[in-house]
Scaffold this active site. Structure first.
Site: not given
Lengths: 561, 561
Positions: A235-237, A187, A129, A213
């Site tokens: 948060g879930g990326s 992000l 990433k 993200s």
């Protein structure tokens, strides 16, 4: 330079890294070629490239280490496929095949001269990433104002020189780095959108988002341009792109894998920490790289990492329980009380439950004392605590405008920040929340047949089997896990099928928000979208959760075959 | 009620818990009886009480578990000695001998009826700093405004009912609780002073401070009224009282021992966390209780605790290195560049170095890239981040006035607080600091003969061998460790000797501050004061540092005998 021109220049400089012979003559529109996660791409690849890029991470390392495949051929094959994926999906920020091929040649020489692989990831291409700093390569994190700088600061001497700790570790382990993948600026979005690449599309259904993200990772691995890569998750990326692209994704607990030296948003916000973790086409890929990195003793080099070596025995206990020793126990929940999951997500949960039960394991209901929404709200409060000033400043650097999805996160002027006391109060709330949910987890001992607390929770990842553009609005299904810092693995389960996944005619929305979400459910558009679920474990249970994911996935897959 | 009257009432209510026959007829002034850490107190005790209270924690547990000593006799002996200590030193906030004797009787019955001890701490009296909540007992933390409340809040239903997690664990392990020890209001002082007990004096030299903020623990254990107890440490609060009273004290890294359910100052400030840890008359006492608590798997009940069981093998490696395997290596520093230690503190450092070297181990100089003062300043910035509002609010509850030492910490009106962004920036500074010092630690590999990085740092705890009243002003020697979250054990080394510990006539102060500190060095007053040093290890190295403390202490002691 106008920000739009700067964006175009940067976008074209990445494309320019693609060798001419890999440039696609035309790119079919989504209506013509919706899914590029399967064999479509094979038309552009040699049989050898197809064989290599269709292998899992373990096989790649095994054959490379044995000298049966040359690292340089492996690198070339993945570079080629990644280049095609990018042209169709916009999944890359940086592409550096020359550097990759050089590193691969050095690995081949190493093997020839010493007779030994460089490390346990010998020859494995690993995508990253665009928060990782790699020597010789830029990091923009999607911000135009970061171009030519180090994280937005000019003249630091670190530009294209500084390297993240994990990058060094991966190189030492024999991995080959070749690209950095797209992220949404800030992000903080479930869609990967920024002014450089515009929009990163889903590998399995190009009508839809790749997620975010770590959306570039999801799209790239989904399209076969990588077998394993690293994202981050606050948060879930990691989990959203993994689920949306039919992949496995590990969200470790904070303090397990080394984040040291990476770029980030709201750096230093330590109430809920962003974590780094792998996405892969197989659970074995998650295990391979996680175990390899822990073997580098990152706690000696990253002050945030806990001294916790890979514990093989923890995974072995799961294997035993999978067949004997009282079995495994799961808790499931279907709905966060706000937005019900779309039909194919619900069907994926039902399928996982059914296959687990078929194997003789117990599945109970997860009814925590706090709602998923209430837990998620605590995380959201933390993410808003700086009044948006971090995002505001990053956009201001190049006077760029945020995409519509990001506008709510990037204020036109920063809001009032939380004070130190208010931050402390949030930390107390988080600690009390974690205690409350931990106690609830412990209390499941009275609900299970084997007299042990549950082993994992089965949870939706999102209401959607991938979101439509500008329509990712509901984060509670992932961010509740971040508030608790629980170890989580996403597994792929099924595909949306327009013949099956119709909304029940009796469905009545419970709120305006739920009504709107279901109005966005265009079944034709969604057909073929992949669906994953997440398996949530306690804190710092990476070995356990990877093994549970492998077991459950095996049961689910064998049922489909 | 006027706050002075309220303070008097509370003070007298604690004294009222002392049985009449334990009330001292007169209390000799310090000029008459300076030291009560030795045999002076024996005049008030029975031979059995003397034998029991002169034993170490391991012996107490062993004999209690074997039924050779009755738990009730042990509890009674320590209650008696603690009662005397309190009358002379003001070391207790709460005293509950009836509850203790009841618990002890239940343990005796348990042993008789089952033939087995209750747990690995069977019959061991354990003293607790007044941050622990114990059922049936008040918690004031030195604040008048907390009397009759739960942490300053009225009508919560938790008053005298809520119990800290570790209290429950200790009871389950068979420990006997009997008192809660004095702290300075705010917990942010190296002297233990508050409006209830006034001032807690040093057990070895009643002219001087017992240290703080776990000063009641230090005084009580120093006087033999306890063999092991628990304090907390955010800037030196376990280590200062341990050193000042000639004790062993463990400051674990954060996340090792369970803080859940305890009262605290600036609760939720998580940039530099307060930690809970034991003080004891022996290193074996530290090990006994730390190992016992980890055996309770506190990570299952406290979300802040890391799943890291007691690792016996880590201590065993130290034992091996103590006699073979290349030996141990230490780094030492003598001076933080601001305030040089008083002569006896310097002599203690020299003695430790000499005895280590005599055993064939290496001692190198510790010259970190950042000064101790600069490291400490980072911690101080964190402690000031709320603008003093927490302390201000706590004092405002009963409109009480802070003691002069606390006045700088308790503003007359709260100052401006740090914003969320500023808190985040501090967190980045702390992370970078930890990385820099970690790298420096790793770099010592090039300076050691055995080719390994150093095992521990030898550091002063304070410039003073205990401070004089209102004269504890310099915290850098302890708070640098908190900024780094390194595991540290204090060991006792020697006593100040007015015939030896004179300031060198050539001494020239480097600053006004240093001049002032040395003007306070009244040698007559300091004669007999105990001096300890701290042995500092990496993060989460409790097993290693306890064993190193035991080894070094053995070498130092055998040299003195």
């Amino acid at each position: 330079m106008d920000w739009r021109a700067l964006a175009k220049q940067k976008r074209e400089s990445t494309i320019a890294q693609i060798p001419k012979e890999w440039v696609l003559p035309t790119i079919p529109p989504p209506a013509e070629q919706r899914d590029i996660s399967g064999v479509w791409m094979h038309q552009y690849l040699t049989p050898e490239e197809i064989e290599i890029t269709s292998s899992d991470a373990e096989k790649v390392v095994e054959l490379a280490s044995a000298g049966r495949w040359k690292a340089v051929d492996i690198a070339s094959a993945f570079c080629h496929r990644a280049a095609i994926a990018h042209q169709v999906l916009n999944c890359l920020h940086e592409f550096f095949p020359q550097q990759a091929l050089e590193a691969a040649r050095a690995l081949d020489e190493h093997l020839t001269s010493t007779g030994k692989p460089k490390g346990v990831l010998h020859g494995l291409p690993v995508s990253l990433k665009d928060q990782f700093h790699v020597k010789g390569v830029e990091t923009t994190m999607g911000y135009l104002g970061w171009i030519g700088t180090f994280e937005g600061k000019k003249g630091t001497g670190k530009e294209r020189v500084h390297e993240s700790l994990m990058v060094k570790d991966l190189k030492d382990l024999g991995a080959v780095l070749y690209c950095k993948t797209a992220v949404p600026s800030t992000l903080m979005s479930g869609e990967t959108v920024n002014n450089i690449i515009d929009y990163c599309w889903n590998s399995a259904n190009r009508n839809l988002s790749s997620g975010g993200s770590s959306g570039g990772e999801g799209a790239l691995i989904g399209a076969g341009g990588s077998v394993v890569g690293f994202g981050t998750d606050i948060g879930g990326s990691i989990r959203i792109p993994a689920a949306f692209n039919g992949l496995y994704g590990l969200r470790p607990s904070s303090g397990r894998l080394p984040y040291e030296g990476m770029a980030n948003s709201m750096d230093g916000q330590n109430s809920i920490l962003s974590v780094v973790g792998p996405l892969s086409s197989t659970p074995g890929g998650l295990k391979l790289v996680t175990k390899a990195l822990l073997g580098m003793q990152p706690w000696s080099y990253d002050p945030m990492v806990v001294e916790l070596p890979w514990r093989e025995e923890v995974g072995e206990q799961v294997s035993r329980r999978a067949t004997e020793d009282g079995g495994l126990t799961f808790a499931i929940f279907w709905d966060d009380g706000e937005i019900r999951p779309y039909p194919s997500v619900r069907r994926a949960l039902e399928k996982v439950k059914a296959e687990i039960e078929k194997k003789g394991h117990q599945v109970i209901e997860w009814s925590p004392p706090k709602s998923i929404g209430a837990i998620s709200d605590i995380a959201m409060g933390v993410f808003m605590s700086d009044g948006g000033v971090d995002a505001y400043n990053a956009f201001a650097l190049a006077h760029e405008e945020p995409a519509p999805q990001l506008a709510p996160i990037v204020p036109t002027t920063p809001r009032t920040q939380a004070t130190a006391s208010e931050v402390a109060a949030m930390n107390v709330t988080i600690r009390e929340l974690r205690k409350e949910l931990m106690d609830y987890w412990n209390s499941t001992v009275s609900l299970t047949k084997n007299g042990r607390p549950i082993d994992a929770i089965i949870s939706p990842v999102s209401p959607y089997p991938a979101a439509r553009r500008e329509m990712y609005t509901h984060y509670a299904y992932t961010s509740w896990v971040n508030a608790l810092d629980w170890t989580t693995v996403v597994i792929p389960v099924l595909r949306t099928d327009k013949a099956v996944d119709v909304v029940d005619p009796s469905f009545t929305p419970r709120s305006e928000a739920e009504k709107l979400e279901f109005e966005n459910y265009d079944l034709d558009m969604y057909d073929g979208a992949k669906v994953g679920v997440q398996l949530v474990g306690r804190r710092l249970q990476e070995e356990k959760m990877i093994e549970i994911a492998a077991q459950v996935s095996r049961w689910v897959k064998s049922a489909s075959e």
